[in-house]
Design an enzyme around this catalytic site. Structure first.
Site, PDB file in Angstrom:
ATOM      1  N   ARG A   1      -8.685   4.166   1.107  1.00 26.70           N
ATOM      2  CA  ARG A   1      -8.021   3.031   2.331  1.00 26.70           C
ATOM      3  C   ARG A   1      -8.928   1.385   1.761  1.00 26.70           C
ATOM      4  O   ARG A   1     -10.066   1.589   0.783  1.00 26.70           O
ATOM      5  CB  ARG A   1      -7.830   3.520   3.985  1.00 26.70           C
ATOM      6  CG  ARG A   1      -9.024   3.941   4.514  1.00 26.70           C
ATOM      7  CD  ARG A   1     -10.604   2.520   4.677  1.00 26.70           C
ATOM      8  NE  ARG A   1     -10.118   1.429   4.982  1.00 26.70           N
ATOM      9  CZ  ARG A   1     -10.811   0.047   4.951  1.00 26.70           C
ATOM     10  NH1 ARG A   1     -11.842   0.627   3.892  1.00 26.70           N
ATOM     11  NH2 ARG A   1     -10.407  -0.856   4.840  1.00 26.70           N
ATOM     12  N   GLY A   2      -8.288   0.560   2.116  1.00 24.79           N
ATOM     13  CA  GLY A   2      -8.178  -1.092   1.646  1.00 24.79           C
ATOM     14  C   GLY A   2      -7.833  -1.605   1.044  1.00 24.79           C
ATOM     15  O   GLY A   2      -7.305  -0.419  -0.692  1.00 24.79           O
ATOM     16  N   ALA A   3      -6.762  -2.543   0.336  1.00 26.47           N
ATOM     17  CA  ALA A   3      -5.473  -2.891   0.052  1.00 26.47           C
ATOM     18  C   ALA A   3      -6.260  -2.746  -1.566  1.00 26.47           C
ATOM     19  O   ALA A   3      -5.181  -2.016  -2.680  1.00 26.47           O
ATOM     20  CB  ALA A   3      -5.783  -4.492   0.088  1.00 26.47           C
TER      21      ALA A   3
ATOM     22  N   GLN B   1     -12.052   0.883  11.597  1.00 27.10           N
ATOM     23  CA  GLN B   1     -12.874   0.624   9.493  1.00 27.10           C
ATOM     24  C   GLN B   1     -14.155   0.213  10.121  1.00 27.10           C
ATOM     25  O   GLN B   1     -14.971  -0.622   9.602  1.00 27.10           O
ATOM     26  CB  GLN B   1     -12.363  -0.102   9.169  1.00 27.10           C
ATOM     27  CG  GLN B   1     -11.157   1.250   8.306  1.00 27.10           C
ATOM     28  CD  GLN B   1      -9.933   0.964   9.144  1.00 27.10           C
ATOM     29  OE1 GLN B   1      -9.474   0.927  10.822  1.00 27.10           O
ATOM     30  NE2 GLN B   1      -8.692   1.303   8.806  1.00 27.10           N
TER      31      GLN B   1
ATOM     32  N   ASP C   1      -3.866  -7.714   3.165  1.00 32.60           N
ATOM     33  CA  ASP C   1      -3.389  -6.074   2.392  1.00 32.60           C
ATOM     34  C   ASP C   1      -1.767  -6.704   2.308  1.00 32.60           C
ATOM     35  O   ASP C   1      -2.316  -6.160   0.828  1.00 32.60           O
ATOM     36  CB  ASP C   1      -3.112  -5.179   4.113  1.00 32.60           C
ATOM     37  CG  ASP C   1      -3.744  -4.541   4.031  1.00 32.60           C
ATOM     38  OD1 ASP C   1      -4.754  -5.174   5.231  1.00 32.60           O
ATOM     39  OD2 ASP C   1      -4.687  -3.950   3.627  1.00 32.60           O
TER      40      ASP C   1
HETATM   41  O1  MRU Z   1      -5.674   0.360   7.092  1.00 35.62           O
HETATM   42  P1  MRU Z   1      -6.525   0.477   5.982  1.00 35.62           P
HETATM   43  O2  MRU Z   1      -7.762   0.579   6.281  1.00 35.62           O
HETATM   44  O3  MRU Z   1      -6.081   0.239   4.580  1.00 35.62           O
HETATM   45  O4  MRU Z   1      -6.657  -1.442   5.854  1.00 35.62           O
HETATM   46  C1  MRU Z   1      -6.920  -1.863   5.025  1.00 35.62           C
HETATM   47  C2  MRU Z   1      -7.751  -3.214   5.394  1.00 35.62           C
HETATM   48  O5  MRU Z   1      -9.093  -2.677   5.433  1.00 35.62           O
HETATM   49  C3  MRU Z   1      -7.930  -4.236   6.015  1.00 35.62           C
HETATM   50  O6  MRU Z   1      -6.675  -5.025   6.688  1.00 35.62           O
HETATM   51  C4  MRU Z   1      -8.296  -5.256   5.489  1.00 35.62           C
HETATM   52  O7  MRU Z   1      -9.542  -6.514   6.334  1.00 35.62           O
HETATM   53  C5  MRU Z   1      -7.374  -5.559   3.911  1.00 35.62           C
HETATM   54  S1  MRU Z   1      -8.001  -4.818   2.951  1.00 35.62           S
HETATM   55  C6  MRU Z   1      -8.902  -5.593   1.834  1.00 35.62           C
END
Ligand code: MRU
Length: 355
Positions: free
Chosen positions: A51-53, A198, A239
């Site tokens: 997960r995470g962009a 998270q 994201d």
């Molecule tokens: O739902 P997720 O955990 O994939 O969400 C992404 C994130 O962790 C955040 O919104 C983050 O701040 C940006 S992604 C680098």
């Protein structure tokens, strides 16, 4: 990222298998999850094993490369196979722009290939380049963002935009890691980030590993500490960023930004330019993912006997809503830290690539 002295990328591809750090197991267990084909890679993205962009972008690019390799082995109907794989990968999660950026970049590169064998090489190379580009962008964001961090700055962050949210380094946390490695002594307020935690699970684990001072707070305590004057600046990830500078990020980001304005605290967003969706003119047009209500109704953690468990926290029959992201209007954002420099949201257009 260093884990027990060994360097890991959050996602990589090795001999056709996509390997990723299994994030739902953290911080209690460190394990690598293997995806032998594009279907399992897509599954790992939608179930948030990765997960995470940036990390799901890299995983999506590798998943696309896996599909091309699979099509080569199938020998027939390869075009339809690759097209269907692309559809599956982009439908795993709707908000993070980096997923579409990476999957489409590999897909479009393959379309130009003269034959399937060449397509395989192109796809693997392109996916690898996207992963390397992500690392380089985050490393540059670390350096640029670190200029905002003083000797003992107290930084607040929301969710996890560190090593685990990208291929390596991260965005909101990378300036903190960089400042620490340069000998400064920053402190981080870590919002726990309900419902998937998270912040409490992943950001705290990363900061502990880097030896950065931090404290986890309940999401609804952040305004309290801002008002007490105990927060010098806020840095969050993103994201997706619309071309007018509105920013989609983890649910709860919007209220931090409004409270930051009320309390005169600078509010920064750190993201690579691959997160900017130039075709999206305003934040209201960004699709917001809504996840299963069980993520709100139950909490997962380790019990006193060391067992990982999910426990219900609401009366039977209770319903819940679970939007995963919200949009912070550009007017609340002091600056956007990208690998091309720190820009005000209303001057984002200077970063737009020439066509
Ligand atoms: O739902 P997720 O955990 O994939 O969400 C992404 C994130 O962790 C955040 O919104 C983050 O701040 C940006 S992604 C680098």
């Amino acid at each position: 990222m260093l884990v027990n002295g060994i360097h890991y990328r959050t996602v990589r591809m090795d001999d056709g298998t996509v390997k990723m750090i299994n994030q739902p197991l953290l911080p209690h267990k460190f394990e690598i999850y293997n995806c032998p084909d594009h279907v399992s890679t897509a599954g790992a993205i939608s179930t948030m094993i990765v997960r995470g962009a940036g990390a799901i972008g890299t995983a999506g690019g590798f998943g696309m490369a896996q599909a091309v390799l699979e099509a080569f082995n199938l020998k027939k109907d390869s075009e339809a196979y690759i097209r269907k794989a692309r559809e599956m990968l982009v439908s795993t999660r709707p908000t993070a722009q980096n997923l579409f950026y990476a999957v489409n970049k590999v897909y479009n590169a393959v379309l130009r290939a003269p034959d399937l064998q060449t397509a395989c090489r192109i796809a693997v190379d392109e996916a690898g380049r996207i992963a390397d580009e992500d690392v380089l962008s985050c490393r540059t964001i670390a350096e640029i963002g670190a200029e905002l961090i003083g000797e003992k700055s107290r930084i607040m962050t929301h969710c996890n935009a560190g090593w685990l949210a990208f291929t390596d380094w991260g965005t909101a946390l990378s300036p903190v890691f960089y400042a620490k490695r340069e000998g400064r002594d920053p402190f981080v307020w870590v919002d726990e980030t309900r419902p998937r935690l998270q912040g409490a699970r992943l950001t705290a684990w990363e900061l502990k590993g880097e030896g950065v001072r931090y404290t986890v707070i309940a999401d609804n305590a952040s305004g309290y500490f801002m008002k007490l004057g105990e927060v010098d600046l806020i840095i969050v990830g993103s994201d997706r960023i619309a071309s007018n500078g509105d920013v989609a990020n983890k649910i709860g980001t919007y209220e931090k930004a409004v409270l930051a304005r009320e309390n005169g605290i600078p509010f920064y967003v750190a993201a690579p330019t691959s997160t900017i969706d130039w075709s999206c003119s305003k934040g209201d047009d960004i699709p917001i993912e809504e996840r299963q209500e069980d993520e709100v109704l139950f909490v997962r953690g380790k019990d006193l006997d060391g067992r990982i468990k999910a426990v219900r926290i609401v009366p039977e029959g209770t319903t819940a809503r679970n939007p995963a992201f919200d949009v912070t209007p550009a007017r609340f954002i002091s600056g956007i830290i990208t690998e091309k420099g720190l820009v005000k949201p209303d001057t984002l257009a200077v970063l737009q690539p020439a066509v």
